[in-house]
Design a protein around this motif. Sequence first.
Motif, mmCIF file in Angstrom:
data_model
loop_
_atom_site.group_PDB
_atom_site.id
_atom_site.type_symbol
_atom_site.label_atom_id
_atom_site.label_comp_id
_atom_site.label_asym_id
_atom_site.label_seq_id
_atom_site.Cartn_x
_atom_site.Cartn_y
_atom_site.Cartn_z
ATOM 1 N N VAL A 41 16.674 -5.661 -4.251
ATOM 2 C CA VAL A 41 15.764 -6.722 -3.840
ATOM 3 C C VAL A 41 14.576 -6.171 -3.065
ATOM 4 N N SER A 42 14.805 -5.287 -2.105
ATOM 5 C CA SER A 42 13.684 -4.748 -1.334
ATOM 6 C C SER A 42 12.796 -3.862 -2.194
ATOM 7 N N GLU A 43 13.393 -3.133 -3.126
ATOM 8 C CA GLU A 43 12.588 -2.347 -4.060
ATOM 9 C C GLU A 43 11.722 -3.277 -4.916
ATOM 10 N N LEU A 44 12.291 -4.402 -5.336
ATOM 11 C CA LEU A 44 11.520 -5.383 -6.094
ATOM 12 C C LEU A 44 10.390 -5.958 -5.249
ATOM 13 N N ALA A 45 10.675 -6.255 -3.988
ATOM 14 C CA ALA A 45 9.644 -6.794 -3.092
ATOM 15 C C ALA A 45 8.499 -5.806 -2.927
ATOM 16 N N ALA A 46 8.843 -4.554 -2.676
ATOM 17 C CA ALA A 46 7.808 -3.549 -2.419
ATOM 18 C C ALA A 46 6.979 -3.250 -3.662
ATOM 19 N N THR A 47 7.637 -3.133 -4.817
ATOM 20 C CA THR A 47 6.892 -2.765 -6.028
ATOM 21 C C THR A 47 6.055 -3.929 -6.554
ATOM 22 N N SER A 48 6.567 -5.162 -6.476
ATOM 23 C CA SER A 48 5.763 -6.292 -6.957
ATOM 24 C C SER A 48 4.561 -6.524 -6.054
ATOM 25 N N THR A 49 4.753 -6.380 -4.746
ATOM 26 C CA THR A 49 3.622 -6.483 -3.818
ATOM 27 C C THR A 49 2.632 -5.360 -4.065
ATOM 28 N N GLY A 50 3.163 -4.156 -4.277
ATOM 29 C CA GLY A 50 2.291 -3.018 -4.552
ATOM 30 C C GLY A 50 1.540 -3.162 -5.865
ATOM 31 N N LEU A 51 2.198 -3.755 -6.881
ATOM 32 C CA LEU A 51 1.533 -3.923 -8.170
ATOM 33 C C LEU A 51 0.334 -4.856 -8.049
ATOM 34 N N ALA A 52 0.510 -5.973 -7.330
ATOM 35 C CA ALA A 52 -0.610 -6.894 -7.140
ATOM 36 C C ALA A 52 -1.758 -6.212 -6.405
ATOM 37 N N THR A 53 -1.428 -5.410 -5.400
ATOM 38 C CA THR A 53 -2.471 -4.732 -4.632
ATOM 39 C C THR A 53 -3.134 -3.629 -5.455
ATOM 40 N N GLN A 54 -2.361 -2.925 -6.268
ATOM 41 C CA GLN A 54 -2.943 -1.918 -7.151
ATOM 42 C C GLN A 54 -3.866 -2.565 -8.176
ATOM 43 N N ALA A 55 -3.536 -3.779 -8.608
ATOM 44 C CA ALA A 55 -4.403 -4.492 -9.545
ATOM 45 C C ALA A 55 -5.745 -4.823 -8.916
ATOM 46 N N VAL A 56 -5.763 -5.038 -7.600
ATOM 47 C CA VAL A 56 -7.043 -5.220 -6.897
ATOM 48 C C VAL A 56 -7.867 -3.941 -6.993
ATOM 49 N N ALA A 57 -7.222 -2.814 -6.712
ATOM 50 C CA ALA A 57 -7.919 -1.533 -6.783
ATOM 51 C C ALA A 57 -8.453 -1.272 -8.186
ATOM 52 N N ASP A 58 -7.670 -1.619 -9.216
ATOM 53 C CA ASP A 58 -8.098 -1.391 -10.598
ATOM 54 C C ASP A 58 -9.295 -2.280 -10.954
ATOM 55 N N LEU A 59 -9.299 -3.519 -10.460
ATOM 56 C CA LEU A 59 -10.439 -4.408 -10.716
ATOM 57 C C LEU A 59 -11.696 -3.856 -10.051
ATOM 58 N N LEU A 60 -11.575 -3.383 -8.822
ATOM 59 C CA LEU A 60 -12.730 -2.805 -8.129
ATOM 60 C C LEU A 60 -13.231 -1.564 -8.861
ATOM 61 N N ALA A 61 -12.303 -0.729 -9.329
ATOM 62 C CA ALA A 61 -12.701 0.494 -10.032
ATOM 63 C C ALA A 61 -13.433 0.173 -11.326
ATOM 64 N N ALA A 62 -13.071 -0.951 -11.956
ATOM 65 C CA ALA A 62 -13.720 -1.332 -13.211
ATOM 66 C C ALA A 62 -15.127 -1.872 -13.008
ATOM 67 N N SER A 63 -15.478 -2.180 -11.763
ATOM 68 C CA SER A 63 -16.799 -2.773 -11.510
ATOM 69 C C SER A 63 -17.924 -1.754 -11.539
ATOM 70 N N GLY A 64 -17.596 -0.472 -11.540
ATOM 71 C CA GLY A 64 -18.646 0.537 -11.621
ATOM 72 C C GLY A 64 -18.076 1.926 -11.500
ATOM 73 N N PRO A 65 -18.663 2.905 -12.185
ATOM 74 C CA PRO A 65 -18.119 4.272 -12.162
ATOM 75 C C PRO A 65 -18.171 4.912 -10.784
ATOM 76 N N GLU A 66 -19.023 4.409 -9.918
ATOM 77 C CA GLU A 66 -19.154 5.023 -8.596
ATOM 78 C C GLU A 66 -18.130 4.501 -7.601
ATOM 79 N N VAL A 67 -17.354 3.486 -7.998
ATOM 80 C CA VAL A 67 -16.397 2.876 -7.083
ATOM 81 C C VAL A 67 -15.138 3.724 -7.032
ATOM 82 N N PHE A 68 -14.775 4.142 -5.833
ATOM 83 C CA PHE A 68 -13.569 4.948 -5.625
ATOM 84 C C PHE A 68 -12.429 4.040 -5.196
ATOM 85 N N SER A 69 -11.262 4.198 -5.814
ATOM 86 C CA SER A 69 -10.095 3.395 -5.459
ATOM 87 C C SER A 69 -9.135 4.230 -4.620
#
Length: 459
Positions: A41-69
């Motif tokens: 359960v805690s592994e599920l909590a940490a990875t699902s929370t991390g996945l949503a946050t990583q998706a934020v980083a991926d969206l920002l990275a897609a906004s321009g080649p100069e964006v560092f994630s």
Amino acid sequence: MDLSLAGALWQQMQQGLRGHSTPGPLPAFTDRATFSSAFAVSELAATSTGLATQAVADLLAASGPEVFSPPVSVNVRLASRWFQQSFCPLNRAAPALWDALAGDYQSRDGWIRLHTNAAHHRQAMERVLGRHADRPALARQVRQWQASELEQAIIDAGGCAAEMRSAAAWQQHPQGLAVQREPLFSWQSTLPAPAPAWLLPRARPLLGIRVLDLTRIIAGPVATRFLASLGARVLRIDPPGWQEPTLDEEMSGGKRRAVLDLTQPADRAQFVRLLREADVLVHGYRADALERLGFDAETLHSLSPGLVDAGLNAWGWQGPWRNRRGFDSLVQMGCGIAERGMQWQQSDKPVPLPVQALDHATGYLLAAAVLEGLRRRLTGGHGSQVRLSLARTAWLLQQYPTDHLTGTGIAPQVEDNLPCYELTPWGFGVRLKAAARLPGTPQLCATAGSPPGTHPAEW
């Protein structure tokens, strides 16, 4: 925390989200305290929370080649606590989470769970079992029934119930077989759309992005709360008379809340106007509910080209139960989780997960899917439809038992809370700090929770 289990969960989640077999690096995990549970359960909590946050980083990275994630990190103990409760009222009691008659009951041949939190669901149960003054009286009545017959009778009456099944029985059940065939994220690309004019600032990545929220209770509201914490303009629409007093403070932060009756012409017309300007639609209705209201997938995307259409339900999108009412606690009973916990703890009654992990995890997966849909709109110029379910999240978790672990427990700490009070219409309280960290991108809702109908149905 078992990093091998977390890594396996992360790989399956990333494959489902991005559609390729090369998952990105795991987040950095800190403070690895875990729940004691038969499953990870805690592994599920940490990875699902991390996945949503990583998706934020991926969206920002897609906004321009100069964006560092920068790398994402997740505090495992805090992620686990968010799966319990993120808001703590001060100087007043927290509202009761369960109706007095909700819970597990022994039948003539096993166990069954009755879900009576909503007034109309309690009334449906009473149409089958009669009214009872207390749990002991109701329990005596339930003992006269076979579990499967009572489950079906309550469902037929418009209520919610689930017989306790073993995992083996569920895997042979027609609905269990259907769920096993479904992907964790079911994706479809929709029509091309013009390039969006989103700003995507690192500090508030979803600033100005409009999210129309048709979700209730926990899983969907977790997703839209996460999006609101990143600056999205979330407008939640509830039907007249709908109340969630036990969850208003917990789940409605950062959102505006309006009431519309989609069966009435004027309200329906207003909903169409909102939909035309929406970037995202998040809904938690049963599988064909929007279609029956006249908003099938083709209609949605014709009204809002490029829309990210993200939906979830309880029992899955295929199979005989696709339109069955359900909640986290019922799915745990029906799919074998509660029965496995009973064996694991050597108990004489059902043992569910320590938290409603299916709801919370599916909520974060749904948020990750919305963010991935926005990324695909940005890079591919098309809209998306994505579907998730509590039962499919349960099937993911059931692949990761933790019989060899006892966990260290989740102890609240003063420093877990944000250094400010949150004032809601009901009083003061404190909110947990975000469990996941993406440097330069805080997760913080700008407004406190509110009851339905607080705001007009306008952007």
